[in-house]
Motif scaffolding. Sequence first.
Motif, PDB file in Angstrom:
ATOM      1  N   VAL A 148       0.844  -1.188   0.000  1.00 27.67           N
ATOM      2  CA  VAL A 148       0.000   0.000   0.000  1.00 27.67           C
ATOM      3  C   VAL A 148       0.885   1.246   0.000  1.00 27.67           C
ATOM      4  CG1 VAL A 148      -1.728   1.320   1.282  1.00 27.67           C
ATOM      5  CG2 VAL A 148      -1.910  -1.180   1.136  1.00 27.67           C
ATOM      6  N   GLY A 149       0.548   2.207  -0.850  1.00 23.89           N
ATOM      7  CA  GLY A 149       1.335   3.428  -1.028  1.00 23.89           C
ATOM      8  C   GLY A 149       2.176   3.423  -2.279  1.00 23.89           C
ATOM      9  N   ASP A 150       2.345   2.253  -2.904  1.00 22.76           N
ATOM     10  CA  ASP A 150       3.130   2.149  -4.137  1.00 22.76           C
ATOM     11  C   ASP A 150       2.333   2.662  -5.325  1.00 22.76           C
ATOM     12  OD1 ASP A 150       5.182   1.001  -2.743  1.00 22.76           O
ATOM     13  OD2 ASP A 150       4.757  -1.056  -3.402  1.00 22.76           O
ATOM     14  N   VAL A 151       3.070   2.906  -6.407  1.00 24.37           N
ATOM     15  CA  VAL A 151       2.473   3.095  -7.727  1.00 24.37           C
ATOM     16  C   VAL A 151       3.013   1.979  -8.604  1.00 24.37           C
ATOM     17  CG1 VAL A 151       2.391   4.539  -9.795  1.00 24.37           C
ATOM     18  CG2 VAL A 151       2.160   5.581  -7.520  1.00 24.37           C
ATOM     19  N   LEU A 152       2.112   1.239  -9.243  1.00 23.97           N
ATOM     20  CA  LEU A 152       2.492   0.142 -10.131  1.00 23.97           C
ATOM     21  C   LEU A 152       2.358   0.623 -11.565  1.00 23.97           C
ATOM     22  CD1 LEU A 152       3.236  -2.858 -10.617  1.00 23.97           C
ATOM     23  CD2 LEU A 152       0.762  -3.339 -10.570  1.00 23.97           C
ATOM     24  N   ARG A 153       3.489   0.532 -12.319  1.00 22.77           N
ATOM     25  CA  ARG A 153       3.469   0.967 -13.717  1.00 22.77           C
ATOM     26  C   ARG A 153       3.873  -0.193 -14.609  1.00 22.77           C
ATOM     27  NH1 ARG A 153       6.600   6.251 -16.440  1.00 22.77           N
ATOM     28  NH2 ARG A 153       5.487   6.147 -18.459  1.00 22.77           N
ATOM     29  N   VAL A 154       3.093  -0.385 -15.658  1.00 20.22           N
ATOM     30  CA  VAL A 154       3.341  -1.489 -16.577  1.00 20.22           C
ATOM     31  C   VAL A 154       3.058  -1.006 -17.988  1.00 20.22           C
ATOM     32  CG1 VAL A 154       0.994  -2.343 -16.180  1.00 20.22           C
ATOM     33  CG2 VAL A 154       2.680  -3.861 -17.203  1.00 20.22           C
ATOM     34  N   SER A 155       3.945  -1.381 -18.926  1.00 16.69           N
ATOM     35  CA  SER A 155       3.713  -1.021 -20.322  1.00 16.69           C
ATOM     36  C   SER A 155       4.078  -2.195 -21.207  1.00 16.69           C
ATOM     37  CB  SER A 155       4.518   0.228 -20.717  1.00 16.69           C
ATOM     38  OG  SER A 155       5.904   0.023 -20.536  1.00 16.69           O
ATOM     39  N   ALA A 156       3.329  -2.357 -22.276  1.00 15.99           N
ATOM     40  CA  ALA A 156       3.520  -3.496 -23.176  1.00 15.99           C
ATOM     41  C   ALA A 156       2.943  -3.151 -24.540  1.00 15.99           C
ATOM     42  CB  ALA A 156       2.848  -4.747 -22.623  1.00 15.99           C
ATOM     43  N   THR A 157       3.307  -3.952 -25.522  1.00 10.74           N
ATOM     44  CA  THR A 157       2.839  -3.768 -26.895  1.00 10.74           C
ATOM     45  C   THR A 157       2.397  -5.108 -27.456  1.00 10.74           C
ATOM     46  OG1 THR A 157       4.247  -1.859 -27.335  1.00 10.74           O
ATOM     47  CG2 THR A 157       3.542  -3.132 -29.238  1.00 10.74           C
ATOM     48  N   THR A 158       1.292  -5.087 -28.187  1.00  9.08           N
ATOM     49  CA  THR A 158       0.885  -6.255 -28.971  1.00  9.08           C
ATOM     50  C   THR A 158       0.879  -5.866 -30.433  1.00  9.08           C
ATOM     51  OG1 THR A 158      -1.458  -5.686 -28.784  1.00  9.08           O
ATOM     52  CG2 THR A 158      -0.546  -7.197 -27.137  1.00  9.08           C
ATOM     53  N   THR A 159       1.190  -6.846 -31.279  1.00 10.06           N
ATOM     54  CA  THR A 159       1.106  -6.638 -32.723  1.00 10.06           C
ATOM     55  C   THR A 159       0.102  -7.613 -33.304  1.00 10.06           C
ATOM     56  OG1 THR A 159       2.930  -8.178 -33.140  1.00 10.06           O
ATOM     57  CG2 THR A 159       3.494  -5.847 -32.886  1.00 10.06           C
ATOM     58  N   ALA A 160      -0.494  -7.225 -34.418  1.00  9.29           N
ATOM     59  CA  ALA A 160      -1.483  -8.092 -35.057  1.00  9.29           C
ATOM     60  C   ALA A 160      -1.511  -7.857 -36.554  1.00  9.29           C
ATOM     61  CB  ALA A 160      -2.868  -7.835 -34.467  1.00  9.29           C
ATOM     62  N   ARG A 161      -1.401  -8.941 -37.297  1.00  5.89           N
ATOM     63  CA  ARG A 161      -1.621  -8.927 -38.742  1.00  5.89           C
ATOM     64  C   ARG A 161      -2.701  -9.962 -39.026  1.00  5.89           C
ATOM     65  NH1 ARG A 161       1.272  -7.837 -43.523  1.00  5.89           N
ATOM     66  NH2 ARG A 161       3.145  -7.300 -42.343  1.00  5.89           N
ATOM     67  N   ASP A 162      -3.838  -9.498 -39.559  1.00  6.87           N
ATOM     68  CA  ASP A 162      -4.939 -10.421 -39.806  1.00  6.87           C
ATOM     69  C   ASP A 162      -4.761 -11.103 -41.158  1.00  6.87           C
ATOM     70  OD1 ASP A 162      -7.666 -11.447 -40.535  1.00  6.87           O
ATOM     71  OD2 ASP A 162      -8.069 -10.638 -38.529  1.00  6.87           O
ATOM     72  N   GLN A 163      -4.736 -12.426 -41.119  1.00  8.47           N
ATOM     73  CA  GLN A 163      -4.475 -13.202 -42.332  1.00  8.47           C
ATOM     74  C   GLN A 163      -5.540 -13.012 -43.398  1.00  8.47           C
ATOM     75  OE1 GLN A 163      -4.689 -14.221 -39.149  1.00  8.47           O
ATOM     76  NE2 GLN A 163      -3.488 -16.091 -38.757  1.00  8.47           N
ATOM     77  N   ALA A 164      -6.737 -12.641 -42.982  1.00  7.65           N
ATOM     78  CA  ALA A 164      -7.845 -12.560 -43.929  1.00  7.65           C
ATOM     79  C   ALA A 164      -7.936 -11.235 -44.648  1.00  7.65           C
ATOM     80  CB  ALA A 164      -9.164 -12.828 -43.202  1.00  7.65           C
TER      81      ALA A 164
END
Length: 926
Positions: A148-164
């Motif tokens: 308690v009292g912390d700050v939680l930071r998270v960052s991420a990336t997803t990629t997507a290429r649709d085959q259709a």
Amino acid sequence: MRLFAGTAAIAIIAAASPARAGEQVLYQPAPDWVEVADISAALDKREDLILYDRQVALEDGVVTRYTDLAYDISTTQAMQRFGTLQFAWMPDKGDLTIHRLAIIRGGETIDLLAEGVKPEVIRREQQLEKRTVDGQLTAMISVPRLQVGDVLRVSATTTARDQALDGEMQVSEGFIARPARVGFGRLRVLWPDDTQINWGTLGQLEKPEPETRDGYRVVEFSMPIAEPKKMPEDAPRRFLVNPLVQVGSFADWQDVSSTMAPHFGTEGTIAPGGPIAQQIARIEQATSDPVKRMALALQVVQDEISYLANGMDGGNYLPQSPADTWQLRYGDCKAKSLLLLAMLREMDIDGEVVLVHSTQGDVASISQPVPGAFDHMIVRASIDGTDYWLDGTSAGTRHDTVYEVPNFGWALPLTEPGSDLTPMTQRWQKVPDRIYRTTFDFRNGVDFPALYEIEIEARGVAGAQFRQLASETSERTLIGRAMTYLESLVGGLTYDAAYTYDEASGVGTLRAKGMTFDNFKYDRGISTYAMDGASIGWSFETDRARSLWRDIPYRLDGPYYSAEQAQFLLPEGQERIELTGTRSLDEEAGGRRFKRTLVLDGSTVRLDDSIAYIAAEIAPADIPAQRTAIARIGSGDPQIRLHGARRFWELSDSEIAKRIEPYIAAGSKLIAVSEDAAPIHALNANFYRFGRQYEKALAEYDRAIDTTASAETYAERANIHFILGDIDAAQADAQAAFDLQGDLATASMLASYMARNGEANEALDMLDDLGLSGDEKLDMEIMWSEYSGHADRQGEAWNRLEAMLDERPNESAVFNALCWHAAIWNNNVDDAEAYCDRAVDLSGQSAATVDSRALVYYRQGRMDDALKDLEMALEKAPDQAASLFLRGLIRKRQGDAKAGALDLTHARRLDPQIDDRYEAYGLTAA
């Protein structure tokens, strides 16, 4: 129904919905085009959500989503909520890259990735209950050392290429809106400056001007956005859509259509002589009518292929082959549609698959040209110039219901040359979805529940709902399901039910018997029954008063068509039967078609009734006229009026005992199949009591209490004990009811038995000990005064009531209490007359206050005045036992022994305790 199998937001970071790319989590810096947010200013605000930064790039056929989040761990609950993080992505379409996992504590940053914290990757299908698998992977991290009292930071990336999509890209992003608060919130969408991209917004959202930065066109929004203004719930869906930005590389709808069409070709998909070809041959042998052939093919797809959305291996937009669908015997909307289309084309029926939206079809008309504007696929077939819209994931469609147009608004045909959006023009149904045939039997009398028999024929989806129940053998289940189904139609209790389903016609049938407690209402000699029916009870209540709403059309959902054939069997012996309201109706108003025919034939009323409507919009300018038209139709809702109908207290003991037999039989049937029989035993007890069979009523109350005791049942049994002369048993049951419930109602009942059992002072003390206030204190004082005479404390009661009058100088109930107290205990009778007159005036001459004054007149020896008041009271409330009893006394006293005896008989039938009560007041019928 889902066209997409993996487009949902994930718990921490929204995954891309739309190639097997990566099943391993990657750890790299953020892409070069990302503008990493400075969190320092947001930290000072300490909102629960400190940072929400979503940046999306569309480039080279790949959609890349970067998300940066920071949470304020200000409570234990927040620590528990965010102590486990989940990152989801579609490995057949792209990668998950985690850039940052850190705790900010006291100005210092703890880099958990540098410490070696890594996720566990699992495959967890989260929508199996919806018959959906998508192959989504989830990376789960239990965050260590979070406090308690912390700050939680998270960052991420997803990629997507649709085959259709053949290198095309699409993005749809929603927004955080006020009143939600974010320390720093942003959405950036960008694409190379030399790439042709279309974009736009939906909903109440300001559209920013795009900028060019470092070779990218950038659209940026700050969050939270303004809270959307409330829209009327009956507005078309395009006015209700949540704020959304849509971005895509498709030039127009024709581009979307032609890009996706190659995946839905049918050439060579049905092997000659194979199982699908055999089905086609069977259909062609059955009929030469192309519409019937089409309906039979649709029946095969609906009934023989179960639903399963498989989004794995590019399945969001790529269908499985008809051969695979037939072999697997499951498929999603795409698979079912492709199979159906292949079958139709083999039978030389023109058609194509079309994209639709299952719930917000009209939104497509204002959407950007992206496949994400749709969530479902069906088939459009054309025969002799008529379009048929065929949903393979629906159920129960047959030849007579295939004409119906589902409420999807707009469709996008997938064709090689490309097609534009096509409106799905509505048309009136040829056959009802449901036909109700009901007989309501009121022949036992206007005071008895109606016995009913009902037959419901349901077609299409409604009929298919009966299919499983048609093979059900549990009588308890059948009756329970029927009672639930009929609750909003006829209400009451269902005691017999049977379901059937005809596969050829797709008609499901429910036949049931029951009783309904929606009975006649009585007023001044007329018993009135308000009929219910398909065309009855309609209103047009829409609000367009706000200036923001005045140009918004009214949305009418549909299609729906319901028909009802009802007959009402009325009791014999009344003076006259009258039908009020509109007997013949054939009109269209408010987007609805009403038809009604109402006929009186002897003692039977027959109603033939229907309502139909289709999905439509009513223009704002037309709303007032349509509202008026519906109001006019509603004013003619029919009623049955019986003049001089015989009431239950006019029936002899043998007559009423015979008339309650079918209700007892129905209750006994329910007892045999009920999981909890106590309420039914109590119901049967009430019927026996109504039929003046008090010993049998007592036995049923005993069974109810032995099964499940309740305060209500104890109170009802106490009353029966008292009727049978067992005051001790009555008091014991009243005590049990009070111990369970402890309110004024049970206390008053207990006090009444105590007062009659020689414990009057204790009863009064118990009422005082309740310590009530407000309206309940007033009610308690009234009861106290009524029981006071049993303890010779009439004077004290009078003073207490007059003190209440000081507190409530214009309260009719207080004046009536003084009047009634004086009358029953023959105390201050001459002083009470003014109180009685005031009570009558303030109550609008209610039957209760007029009866109280009549007893005062009786005490004063003013018999003619008493009789005049009693006639007035009984005109308003002919079942007021006290008025009948007193009138009987007066009539006997005046020499009309026959009339007096009849009044006393009726009073005792209504209130078997009345002699005992009035004897305590010094009034006897002897």
